[in-house]
Each structure stands twice: as C-alpha cells, then as structure tokens.
Write a protein that holds these residues in place. Structure first.
Motif, short mmCIF file in Angstrom:
data_model
loop_
_atom_site.label_atom_id
_atom_site.label_comp_id
_atom_site.label_asym_id
_atom_site.label_seq_id
_atom_site.Cartn_x
_atom_site.Cartn_y
_atom_site.Cartn_z
N ARG A 248 -9.26 1.35 3.49
CA ARG A 248 -8.86 0.09 2.49
C ARG A 248 -7.71 0.37 1.59
O ARG A 248 -6.80 -0.53 1.36
N PRO A 249 -7.42 1.82 1.06
CA PRO A 249 -6.24 2.06 0.20
C PRO A 249 -4.94 1.55 1.04
O PRO A 249 -4.09 1.12 0.25
N THR A 250 -4.68 1.96 2.22
CA THR A 250 -3.54 1.67 2.99
C THR A 250 -3.47 0.34 3.73
O THR A 250 -2.62 -0.19 4.00
N GLY A 251 -4.93 -0.12 3.98
CA GLY A 251 -4.99 -1.44 4.92
C GLY A 251 -4.86 -1.11 6.17
O GLY A 251 -4.76 -2.09 7.00
N ASP A 252 -4.74 0.22 6.65
CA ASP A 252 -4.81 0.57 8.09
C ASP A 252 -5.89 0.22 8.97
O ASP A 252 -7.03 0.71 8.28
N VAL A 253 -5.86 -0.20 9.95
CA VAL A 253 -6.95 -0.46 10.94
C VAL A 253 -6.87 0.58 12.01
O VAL A 253 -5.91 0.67 12.69
N ILE A 254 -7.65 1.59 12.05
CA ILE A 254 -7.50 3.07 12.77
C ILE A 254 -8.56 3.15 13.98
O ILE A 254 -9.83 2.65 13.91
N LEU A 255 -8.14 3.40 14.90
CA LEU A 255 -8.88 3.77 16.24
C LEU A 255 -9.29 5.35 16.08
O LEU A 255 -8.38 6.00 16.37
N PRO A 256 -10.41 5.97 15.87
CA PRO A 256 -10.60 7.32 15.32
C PRO A 256 -10.27 8.03 16.68
O PRO A 256 -10.44 7.62 17.63
N ALA B 63 0.88 -1.35 -0.05
CA ALA B 63 0.09 -0.03 -0.04
C ALA B 63 0.97 1.38 0.08
O ALA B 63 2.03 1.16 0.63
N PRO B 64 0.31 2.44 -0.79
CA PRO B 64 1.19 3.50 -0.73
C PRO B 64 1.52 4.00 0.95
O PRO B 64 0.21 3.94 1.61
N SER B 65 2.50 4.79 0.85
CA SER B 65 2.62 5.25 2.48
C SER B 65 1.90 6.82 2.47
O SER B 65 2.78 7.60 2.26
N VAL B 66 0.77 6.68 2.65
CA VAL B 66 0.05 8.03 2.75
C VAL B 66 -0.70 8.02 4.00
O VAL B 66 -0.96 6.99 4.71
N ALA B 67 -0.94 9.22 4.42
CA ALA B 67 -1.59 9.63 5.82
C ALA B 67 -3.18 8.83 5.70
O ALA B 67 -3.54 9.00 4.62
N PRO B 68 -3.49 8.19 6.49
CA PRO B 68 -5.12 7.79 6.55
C PRO B 68 -5.95 8.73 6.43
O PRO B 68 -5.84 9.92 6.88
N ALA B 69 -6.98 8.17 5.71
CA ALA B 69 -8.31 9.26 5.61
C ALA B 69 -8.58 9.64 6.75
O ALA B 69 -9.43 10.80 7.05
N THR B 70 -9.02 8.77 7.77
CA THR B 70 -9.73 8.83 9.17
C THR B 70 -8.22 9.33 10.31
O THR B 70 -7.51 8.37 10.22
N PRO B 71 -8.48 10.36 10.79
CA PRO B 71 -7.58 10.72 11.80
C PRO B 71 -7.83 9.77 12.91
O PRO B 71 -8.73 9.37 13.43
#
Ligand code: FES
Length: 322
Positions: free
Chosen positions: A313-321, A211-219
C-alpha cells in the motif's frame, strides 16, 4: 477391416463432422467480440505455446482460418466415415489435433486431460491400422487391381464428391446460423506496455506516481501498480510456475490473480470488462474472479487456479512474492 479400426473410424469421423458443422452453426465463432470468436482463440493459442509462430500468422486472417479449419474437419470426417483416402484423412486428422495439442490445450496439466493429445494418438493409431490392413491385403491378393500408391478415377471422383459435400455442408450450416449475440471480451492488457507500470522490483524512478521510491516490503516481482490498474480492470502476466495468468482489481478494491488456463481443456480465458467475468473462448466456460474464480457457466465446475499476490500500500506496487 478389423472392428478396432471400424470403431476408431466411426468415432473420429462423426466427431470431426460434428466439430466442423458446429463452428459454422455458432454465431459467435466468426464474429469479432463473440464469446468464442476464432480471432480471440488464436490470440490465446499464441500465448506461450510451441505453435505460437503459426498461430500469430493465422491470426492475421482469423475468419479465413476458421472457415478453413471447419471445412477440413468436415472433409476429414466424411472421408473417414466413407472410407475414402483413409490414410490421407487420418494423417490430416493427426496433423490437426497435434497442432491443437501444441496450441489450444498446451496449458492443460497433466497433458492427458487435454483431449487433443488423445485425438492425435487415435488418428495415428488409425493410420497405422490402415497401413497394416493394406499390407495384409496386398500379401493375400496379388494382381493389377491391388495398389495403394496410385489414385483411380473412381477414387478421385469419390474424393471430389466428399470435398463438394463438405463445402455444401459448411455453406448450409452458415446459412442456418442464428443471429449473433453480444458477449464481447475485453482484451487483456500487457502490463509491459503500460507506461505507468514498473517492470521490476528495482523501484524505477521513471514511474509517474506520488508514492515514495522505496523497495517494496514484500520481496518479489512487481507486476504493476495500483495507479496503472484501475478498479474493474485486468492485466495479463506470466507466472513462472503457473504460466499465463491474469491480475484483476475488483470492485471492492481487492487485487486477485488467477491462472488463465481454463480448467476444462486448457484454453486461455479472457476478461469481459462489461460483466467482470473471465470467459473461455473455446467452449464458453465462465469464472467469477470475485468469488475465487468459481466456475459459473460452461462445461467445467473447477475454479481457475489462484495465484497469491501482495499489494504494498505505501508504494502501490502489486507484487508477485518470490
Ligand atoms: S477449454 Fe473448454 S471451456 Fe475452456
């Protein structure tokens, strides 16, 4: 002796004998991988509690710790019922329940829903009552037979008898225990130990993902990545509001998170990887993570507290908002 003290003695004494004997009779309590294995319980008690250092030390000898706790409970219970060394037994009972309060039921909110806080205060009330009774009796009877500081030969013999009966009960209970069943718990992995997982929202370039190394969409805080969380697996994390929590990737690829604090008395649930169920090691409550952590077995009907997580989904990160 006032009836208030007799009632406390009877209730606490019977409960402690029952609790100690139950441990010896439970085939899973001393068996690694058993549903309520003492080693699993100690590991849970050492997670985010004030008594964690003590629990970690005891965790090096879980079976010995379990046997010692059961014997102490039986001895304290018998001593309380028989009226032998009652001040000492009530203080030991207070110490046992206070330690459990600071470990086993520490995650119970509000605190009064955890039984150990109530038991600790009941033991304290019993100890205070015994001191008052002794003081009053000492004031009424002046003479050489009245002393509370020393131990007579008779008391020593009765105390030894109690200890012997406690050991005999423990051995007999263990001998009567049924064969072990198989309800092994899968360990909750620590996401910080997974090399593929990222530990912050900064987007570390060391993560081996396509996955591209970008900041997640959800802070928020990145708990792990989908790469590091295969379907059917679970990882532990700490939620700033809820405390110890578990993150799971279900068979339908949905990612969910729940508090690990059991809704019975606050012990920390673990994940059984074979049955895909969250299991409480203390009294056997079971929760189904695929159905909002609904309670499906055990002494509670209340589901685990749900925690909102977001998958980028673009980065695959699982985020705790945030
Ligand atoms: S604390 Fe009793 S079943 Fe979980």
């Amino acid at each position: 002796m006032p009836w208030s003290i007799r009632i406390l003695r009877a209730f606490l004494g019977i409960t402690f004998v029952f609790a100690g004997a139950q441990k010896f009779l439970d085939p899973n309590f001393f068996r690694a991988g058993g549903g309520d294995y003492i080693g699993t319980q100690l590991a849970g008690f050492a997670t985010g509690t004030p008594a964690a250092p003590l629990m970690r030390v005891l965790g090096h000898a879980p079976v010995l710790t379990g046997v010692a706790i059961a014997l102490v409970e039986i001895a304290v219970g018998l001593g309380t019922l028989a009226g032998i060394g009652m001040l000492a037994t009530s203080l030991v009972g207070f110490a046992v329940n206070t330690t459990l309060w600071l470990s086993a039921t520490w995650h119970t909110h509000p605190y009064f829903l955890g039984s150990d806080s109530i038991y600790a205060l009941a033991w304290l009330a019993l100890a205070a009552g015994i001191v008052e009774v002794e003081r009053a009796r000492r004031g009424r009877v002046a003479g050489p037979i009245e002393r509370i500081d020393g131990i007579s030969r008779r008391e020593f013999a009765r105390g030894s008898l109690i200890a012997a009966v406690a050991v005999a009960l423990g051995v007999a209970s263990k001998a009567l225990a049924a064969p072990a069943s198989s309800t092994g718990l899968g360990a909750l992995a620590d996401p910080t130990r997974r090399s593929a997982a990222r530990s912050s929202a900064s987007g570390s370039s060391a993560t081996p993902t396509t996955a591209p190394s970008v900041a997640p969409a959800t802070p928020g805080r990145v708990l792990t990545t989908l790469d590091a969380l295969p379907v059917g697996r679970a990882v532990g994390f700490t939620d700033p509001q809820v405390g110890p929590a578990v993150l799971l990737r279900l068979a339908n690829d949905q990612v969910v998170a729940y508090s690990r604090a059991c809704t019975h008395e606050g012990c920390l649930v673990g994940y059984d990887q074979s049955s895909h169920i969250l299991v409480c090691p203390c009294h056997g409550a079971e929760f189904d993570p695929a159905h909002q952590a609904a309670a499906i077995a055990g002494p509670t009907r209340t589901p685990l507290e749900s925690i909102k997580v977001v998958v980028d989904r673009p980065t695959g990160d699982v985020i705790l908002p945030a």
